[in-house]
Design a protein around this motif. Structure first.
Motif, PDB file in Angstrom:
ATOM      1  N   ARG A 113     -10.052  75.026  17.589  1.00  0.00           N
ATOM      2  CA  ARG A 113      -9.472  75.048  18.934  1.00  0.00           C
ATOM      3  C   ARG A 113      -8.235  74.142  18.991  1.00  0.00           C
ATOM      4  O   ARG A 113      -8.265  73.004  18.526  1.00  0.00           O
ATOM      5  N   TRP A 118     -12.039  67.614  24.086  1.00  0.00           N
ATOM      6  CA  TRP A 118     -13.013  68.684  24.247  1.00  0.00           C
ATOM      7  C   TRP A 118     -14.413  68.121  24.474  1.00  0.00           C
ATOM      8  O   TRP A 118     -14.661  66.941  24.269  1.00  0.00           O
ATOM      9  N   SER A 194     -10.816  71.758  26.047  1.00  0.00           N
ATOM     10  CA  SER A 194     -11.615  72.914  25.643  1.00  0.00           C
ATOM     11  C   SER A 194     -13.083  72.525  25.721  1.00  0.00           C
ATOM     12  O   SER A 194     -13.424  71.332  25.757  1.00  0.00           O
TER      13      SER A 194
END
Length: 638
Positions: A113, A118, A194
């Motif tokens: 990602r 995240w 994310s």
């Protein structure tokens, strides 16, 4: 990546249960350094566990909640060194079990990602913000696991975020000033986030809680601890399937469920855990269930310990005992030499040796005889399972009530050979089960919500004396009411090892609530849990049918007297009506205030049902006034 993990720890008793070093050991494959920040005291053994896996341990005063724990942990390394020596920093805590599935799946996926920070899971936006009553609680990564990458880690914005962090004085503060703010704050500054478990893939705002079974089916690496101790009525309203989740883990994961049991048995109130995990089993009594009996490979070593004060009841008791389809050793205690002679004569035809003992004093009834007279059995490892029964006549309760209670106990413990095989199979299959007994008796007895009677304070005192850390239930303990049960000797070892004295038990006929016998009746399950064993209830199908129909009728009858069928609203209304928030007991002022609230709430609901147009006209100004009041209160506080 060169990673550092800041692990926030808290335990009221300073115990480091094994799920923590197991989690951190699994994390070490992906993390260079681990710093454990403890917001509580820590036992020497617990600290040794963590240092044994190479973690650095920082113990601090419990101020500022987890937010300030992270802040101090980060500052112990230093912002410059953090940015220079590491590619990623992980902020995680003790509030989840992991890895349910290998961390490699998580890190492999997230390494692909393109993001600056995240997390594992997120919470959806909520309107209005439930913590303020107004505005929006933004969608955010949940703070139990947040990873920050080098670009953001070395930024002025990251440093300033922590340096400017105000003191956190409550759980609400930690949510509003950190957890729900972190994601929005850094995204607004251009950093990209994310999340591994995306809310868009699930029907609820909080998948790792409400849709937990589905997240595990999708190989979520974490299981939240709060699921086990959260309000059972909340889990009920949201239809959270925690038992199904555990069964899914058992079938699809290599994670050791004993790690979960060790922690939750010690830290969760038994009644809450019993409900959330559905620790009641309806055991077949007319056939051998493969679910249980396939597990039995060796002949179990069984003892039956029976206290027979009423020798005329022996035939009735033995009719149940002889249902045991395995070899067993029979031990009998009674209160006089005369009754001992009668029982010797009655047991001659059994065909195997019977150990009959006369209690030293007729005090404490079946409880003293178990823990004093049969101390030698309880402290040994001679038996896998022990069945405890006694001659329960209870003449003071009247024949029908006493007979119903007696059958509730005998049938649910020794109902038939098939039933007992299945029950033993249940315990064999689940090596963590230390104690099994019938559920709370409620037919004919006023036990629901009041089964402590006068025993709460003396039970708390005895727990302290015996070093039992398991929290006591609020209203009705999960207990062996009637004091008949199956148990593993190791589960109750502390009660057998303790040197009880006959004089500690009430002399006859003062067998009353608050006395040691009734306290032991309630403390048994807490001892089992404190020793690391789970506690289950069992019933035959017929007993379950009988108990459930009567329980359902009682429950709906009480609910029908209140304005609606929302059980949570009913409970909180009645609690506010009768219970003083400070003392936890019924008080006149609480009743007066509660009556006013209940009357107003009932009027509002009735108005809405009868005159919805008028209610809509009134509701707008009412809601606006309420929002203004909450906002003013929040601003004044902050």
């Amino acid at each position: 990546m060169r990673r550092i993990a800041f692990y926030l720890f808290y335990d009221e008793n300073g115990e480091v249960d094994d799920y923590i070093p197991v989690k951190l050991s699994a994390l070490q494959e992906f993390v260079k350094d681990i710093i454990v920040i403890s917001n509580s005291k820590m036992t020497a053994a617990g600290r040794a566990k963590l240092e044994g896996i190479g973690a650095k341990v920082i113990c601090r005063e419990n101020v500022g909640f987890d937010v300030w724990g992270y802040k101090e942990g980060i500052e112990s390394v230093g912002y410059d060194r953090l940015a220079k020596d590491y590619d990623e920093a992980i902020l995680l805590n003790y509030t989840f079990f992991a890895p349910i599935f290998p961390f490699s799946e998580l890190f492999d996926e997230m390494s692909e990602r393109e993001c600056d920070f995240w997390g594992i899971s997120e919470h959806d936006e909520m309107v209005p913000n439930p913590f303020t009553g107004v505005g929006v609680l933004p969608r955010h990564i949940q703070s139990h696991f947040i990873a920050v990458r080098k670009k953001m880690l070395g930024s002025l914005e990251f440093k300033k975020y922590w340096q400017d962090m105000p003191m956190i004085k409550s759980y609400t503060d930690s949510v509003l000033r950190h957890e729900s703010r972190f994601t929005n704050h850094f995204e607004s500054m251009g950093f990209v986030s994310s999340v591994y478990i995306n809310n868009d893939d699930y029907p609820s705002a909080y998948p790792t809680f409400i849709d937990v079974k589905q997240t595990i089916e999708n190989r979520s690496p974490i299981l939240k601890r709060r699921l086990f101790f959260h309000d059972p009525m909340w889990l009920d309203i949201n239809c959270v399937d925690l038992r199904g989740t555990i069964e899914t883990i058992e079938k699809t994961s290599d994670y050791d469920l004993a790690l979960i049991n060790q922690n939750i048995n010690r830290t969760v109130k038994p009644r809450v855990l019993y409900t959330n995990l559905e620790q009641l089993r309806i055991v077949p009594d007319n056939y051998l269930s493969p679910e249980y009996t396939d597990i039995i490979s060796n002949e179990p070593k069984i003892a039956v310990i029976a206290h027979v004060f009423y020798s005329d009841m022996w035939e009735e008791i033995y009719d149940y005992i002889k249902n045991i389809p395995y070899k067993y050793d029979l031990y009998i205690s009674t209160s006089s030499d005369e009754d001992a002679d009668i029982l010797k004569e009655k047991t001659e035809s059994i065909g195997s040796p019977v150990d009959i003992r006369v209690v030293e004093e007729n005090r404490g009834r079946d409880m003293s005889s178990l823990f004093i007279t049969f101390k030698d059995i309880g402290v040994s490892d001679k038996y896998d399972y022990v069945c405890r029964v006694h001659s329960k006549k209870s003449p003071q309760n009247g024949f029908s009530r006493a007979d119903s209670f007696k059958k509730h106990l005998y049938q649910n413990l020794l109902g038939s050979p098939e039933y007992i095989s299945n029950l033993i199979g249940l315990m064999n299959k689940n090596s963590d089960i230390g104690l099994v007994f019938p559920p709370l008796v409620h037919i004919g007895y006023p036990t629901m919500g009041h089964a402590w009677f006068a025993n709460y304070a003396p039970t708390a005192a005895l727990c302290k004396k015996l070093g039992i850390e398991v929290p006591l239930d609020d209203d009705t303990p999960v207990a062996a009411f009637g004091t008949m049960f199956w148990f593993r000797p190791a589960a109750l070892r502390p009660l057998f090892e303790h040197n009880w004295k006959w004089t500690e038990f009430n002399a006859e006929p003062a067998h009353v609530d608050g006395g040691l016998s009734h306290v032991l009746e309630r403390i048994i399950s807490y001892v089992s849990k404190n020793e690391g064993f789970s506690v289950y209830s069992v019933m035959t199908p017929k007993q379950a049918e009988k108990n459930y129909t009567k329980l359902e009728f009682k429950h709906q009858k009480i609910m029908s007297t209140l304005p609606n069928g929302d059980v949570n609203w009913q409970y909180t209304s009645l609690r506010d009506l009768f219970i003083d928030a400070k003392t936890g007991r019924p008080e006149f002022n609480a009743v007066l205030s509660g009556c006013t609230k209940l009357l107003f709430s009932s009027f509002r609901r009735t108005l809405w049902e009868k005159y919805p147009r008028v209610s809509k006209l009134m509701y707008g100004p009412y809601r606006l006034t309420k929002k203004i009041y909450k906002l003013a209160k929040f601003k004044k506080k902050n």
